[in-house]
Each structure stands twice: as C-alpha cells, then as structure tokens.
Design a protein around this motif. Structure first.
Motif, PDB file in Angstrom:
ATOM      1  N   LEU A 163       0.828  -1.203   0.000  1.00  0.00           N
ATOM      2  CA  LEU A 163       0.000   0.000   0.000  1.00  0.00           C
ATOM      3  C   LEU A 163       0.866   1.257   0.000  1.00  0.00           C
ATOM      4  O   LEU A 163       0.538   2.248  -0.667  1.00  0.00           O
ATOM      5  CB  LEU A 163      -0.941  -0.008   1.210  1.00  0.00           C
ATOM      6  N   THR A 164       1.958   1.232   0.730  1.00  0.00           N
ATOM      7  CA  THR A 164       2.874   2.374   0.749  1.00  0.00           C
ATOM      8  C   THR A 164       3.461   2.618  -0.637  1.00  0.00           C
ATOM      9  O   THR A 164       3.624   3.772  -1.070  1.00  0.00           O
ATOM     10  CB  THR A 164       4.006   2.138   1.767  1.00  0.00           C
ATOM     11  N   LEU A 165       3.759   1.530  -1.346  1.00  0.00           N
ATOM     12  CA  LEU A 165       4.353   1.659  -2.685  1.00  0.00           C
ATOM     13  C   LEU A 165       3.368   2.190  -3.723  1.00  0.00           C
ATOM     14  O   LEU A 165       3.768   2.509  -4.841  1.00  0.00           O
ATOM     15  CB  LEU A 165       4.904   0.306  -3.143  1.00  0.00           C
ATOM     16  N   THR A 166       2.093   2.304  -3.372  1.00  0.00           N
ATOM     17  CA  THR A 166       1.131   2.940  -4.277  1.00  0.00           C
ATOM     18  C   THR A 166       1.069   4.446  -4.059  1.00  0.00           C
ATOM     19  O   THR A 166       0.410   5.156  -4.825  1.00  0.00           O
ATOM     20  CB  THR A 166      -0.288   2.367  -4.098  1.00  0.00           C
ATOM     21  N   ILE A 194      -3.707  -7.044  -4.982  1.00  0.00           N
ATOM     22  CA  ILE A 194      -4.040  -7.857  -6.139  1.00  0.00           C
ATOM     23  C   ILE A 194      -5.056  -7.151  -7.033  1.00  0.00           C
ATOM     24  O   ILE A 194      -5.126  -7.391  -8.240  1.00  0.00           O
ATOM     25  CB  ILE A 194      -4.593  -9.242  -5.689  1.00  0.00           C
ATOM     26  N   ASN A 195      -5.850  -6.222  -6.450  1.00  0.00           N
ATOM     27  CA  ASN A 195      -6.897  -5.522  -7.193  1.00  0.00           C
ATOM     28  C   ASN A 195      -6.387  -4.302  -7.946  1.00  0.00           C
ATOM     29  O   ASN A 195      -7.062  -3.802  -8.850  1.00  0.00           O
ATOM     30  CB  ASN A 195      -8.014  -5.080  -6.238  1.00  0.00           C
ATOM     31  N   PHE A 196      -5.206  -3.804  -7.590  1.00  0.00           N
ATOM     32  CA  PHE A 196      -4.694  -2.599  -8.259  1.00  0.00           C
ATOM     33  C   PHE A 196      -3.160  -2.606  -8.327  1.00  0.00           C
ATOM     34  O   PHE A 196      -2.503  -1.630  -7.955  1.00  0.00           O
ATOM     35  CB  PHE A 196      -5.197  -1.331  -7.569  1.00  0.00           C
ATOM     36  N   PRO A 197      -2.556  -3.693  -8.830  1.00  0.00           N
ATOM     37  CA  PRO A 197      -1.090  -3.770  -8.869  1.00  0.00           C
ATOM     38  C   PRO A 197      -0.461  -2.704  -9.758  1.00  0.00           C
ATOM     39  O   PRO A 197       0.713  -2.359  -9.573  1.00  0.00           O
ATOM     40  CB  PRO A 197      -0.832  -5.179  -9.405  1.00  0.00           C
ATOM     41  N   LYS A 253      -0.877   0.293  -9.622  1.00  0.00           N
ATOM     42  CA  LYS A 253      -0.587   1.493  -8.835  1.00  0.00           C
ATOM     43  C   LYS A 253       0.749   1.414  -8.095  1.00  0.00           C
ATOM     44  O   LYS A 253       1.210   2.409  -7.542  1.00  0.00           O
ATOM     45  CB  LYS A 253      -1.717   1.748  -7.836  1.00  0.00           C
ATOM     46  N   LEU A 254       1.367   0.240  -8.059  1.00  0.00           N
ATOM     47  CA  LEU A 254       2.670   0.113  -7.420  1.00  0.00           C
ATOM     48  C   LEU A 254       3.702   0.965  -8.154  1.00  0.00           C
ATOM     49  O   LEU A 254       3.669   1.088  -9.385  1.00  0.00           O
ATOM     50  CB  LEU A 254       3.126  -1.347  -7.438  1.00  0.00           C
ATOM     51  N   ASN A 301       4.733  -6.248 -16.739  1.00  0.00           N
ATOM     52  CA  ASN A 301       6.177  -6.121 -16.975  1.00  0.00           C
ATOM     53  C   ASN A 301       6.834  -5.335 -15.842  1.00  0.00           C
ATOM     54  O   ASN A 301       7.675  -4.466 -16.055  1.00  0.00           O
ATOM     55  CB  ASN A 301       6.441  -5.444 -18.322  1.00  0.00           C
ATOM     56  N   PHE A 302       6.457  -5.680 -14.626  1.00  0.00           N
ATOM     57  CA  PHE A 302       6.920  -4.964 -13.422  1.00  0.00           C
ATOM     58  C   PHE A 302       8.259  -5.563 -12.969  1.00  0.00           C
ATOM     59  O   PHE A 302       8.470  -6.781 -13.075  1.00  0.00           O
ATOM     60  CB  PHE A 302       5.872  -5.122 -12.311  1.00  0.00           C
TER      61      PHE A 302
END
Length: 284
Positions: A153-156, A209-212, A214-215, A248-249
């Motif tokens: 969450l912080t990484l978003t 898992i619902n918004f990867p 945003k990382l 492609n993260f």
C-alpha cells in the motif's frame, strides 16, 4: 505531512539478553549499532516505533523502513526483538525506521489494518532529518505478513523507494479469508465491525491484487514466501506475481520449499537474500 520524534530512548537490555543478541544476530549487531525506542507524530497522533543506525557517524547510510506484521499488540515488536532485528539491518550499513502503528504499544489512535495507518509508515520518512547518519536520498522498505500489505500500500503512494522486500505478505484479503482460519480470525477482529458491503469494500481497498498497476515502477520488488505457509497462503504471492508479469513490473519471486509463515528453517538463506537485494539497489 508533518512528523517529528518527540521521545527517544536508547534500548538497554539485561546482560543475559545482550548475550542472546550476540548469539542470535552476531557481535556486530551489539557492538556497532544503536537501537532506540521512539514516539513520533503521525497525523497529529503520538505513535510508538523504533530507529536504528550504525554507531560510526563518519559517513551516511541509506535508509530502510521496516513494516511489522500482526494486528493490535499481537505482533508488536518488543525491545529485545527490536535490538536484534533492527540492529542487524543497521549492522549491514543502514538506518532503520519502524512503526508499531497507531493504537498499538501505547500509541494514540486506532489500528486501521491498512487504512489511515499507512500514513504511520509514510510519516517515518521525515524522521531521517533528525538522524545525522542518514542518506535521505536513498530509501528501501521491507514488510513481513501484514507488514507486506502495508508495504504494498505504501508503494502505491510514493516513488521514493529504490528497493522493496515483502516476506509472506498479504496481497489478497478477500481471497484468503475462507481458506486460512488464522486470516479469517484476523479479518473478523480487525475489519469485522462493519456491514457485509463495508467489509467487502475495506478488504478490496487493502488488497494489492486488485490494483497492482498502482505500485511504483521505480521500486524493484523482492517477494519471498514459504510454500508451507498456513497463515498467509502461498498463492497470495503467486497470484500477485502473475499480475506483475502482465504489467512487466520489475520483481523477483522466491518460493521456499517447506517454509512456514516465519521462514524459521530458512533464516540464513533469507537474510542473505535480503541483504543482497538492499545492497544491490541502495548501495550501488
């Protein structure tokens, strides 16, 4: 985002515990680092936490935020554990910042299990201004279990981190609730005082898992999970990895054979991977 240290106390342990620190984490942890228990301001709340840093103040060191697991005081880090774990990171050449999260260990506020308390992680960043040894331009972050969820969450919310590590991290609250009795109890305790719709919404908002997408793509991610983890099930990390592949993260997934939630039988291997990941991205 205002934050500052308002109380700090260098951790001093009884002689017997000092010997246990040396035995468990090594003499450098005891001899060459300082670990302090602190109170800092986060969104106007007095929140407990820890800082750790090398005693050698002739140079500066990259910073690492460490996110604890558990909920409430279950999983809170005591002084002995802090002296060992955070001292170890400091002995590797890092300044460490960790929060107990609001509502825990005498902190003001309420533990929101991945809600507003994510700010307690972000509000550690300005504390580096008060530690002379910090290189405030270089940051990493690490989280275990619930702390993995906090890390995601912080990484978003920021691109500041140059490396991240998640171990046994919660990536999908809703998915695990029925499959793991431990997780079901945890969710009911932390998020259960809501209607079904509110509960579902809060779970979804905390599940990376619902918004990867945003990382932060500026943050290479190391994911480590034991394939015998019965608390946070292994497919949390596997399912997230499929999403990250599609995006492609920049990430690496390591599944450890027979590893439980605490990865006790893989401690040396895990420590080596953690150190190499941080050194690769934070010191080069």
């Amino acid at each position: 985002m205002s934050s500052k240290i308002i109380e700090r106390e260098i951790i001093s342990l009884p002689e017997q515990q000092n010997k246990m620190i040396i035995s468990g984490w090594g003499s450098d942890v005891f001899d060459k680092t300082t670990v302090e228990k602190i109170t800092y301001l986060s969104d106007g709340l007095k929140v407990k936490g820890y800082i750790a840093y090398p005693k050698d103040n002739s140079k500066t060191y990259p910073c690492i935020i460490w996110c604890r697991g558990g909920y409430g005081n279950a999983g809170a880090i005591d002084k002995f554990t802090a002296r060992g774990m955070f001292g170890q990171l400091a002995s590797w050449g890092y300044c460490v910042f960790a929060s107990q999260y609001r509502g825990n260990d005498g902190s003001q506020g309420h533990d929101d299990f991945g809600g507003d308390d994510v700010n307690d992680v972000l509000n550690l960043i300005p504390l580096a201004d008060e530690i002379p040894q910090t290189n405030k331009n270089v940051w990493g972050i690490e989280g275990w279990s619930r702390g993995g969820m906090m890390t995601y969450l912080t990484l978003t919310k920021t691109d500041i981190f140059k490396a991240a590590i998640v171990l046994g991290g919660i990536a999908n609250l809703r998915c695990n609730a029925e499959e793991s009795k431990f997780m079901r109890r945890l969710y009911e305790h932390s998020l259960g005082n809501f209607t079904n719709e509110e509960f579902k919404k809060r779970c979804e908002e905390r599940s990376i898992i619902n918004f990867p997408e945003k990382l932060s793509r500026q943050t290479p991610l190391l994911i480590i999970h034991g394939n015998a983890d019965e608390r946070v099930l292994p497919h949390d990390s596997i399912d997230l990895s499929y999403k990250l592949l599609e995006l492609n993260f920049p990430f690496r997934l390591v599944m450890l054979e027979g590893g439980d939630h605490f990865l006790k039988s893989h401690r040396q291997e895990v420590d080596e991977m953690r150190r190499k990941w941080f050194d690769r991205f934070l010191k080069n």
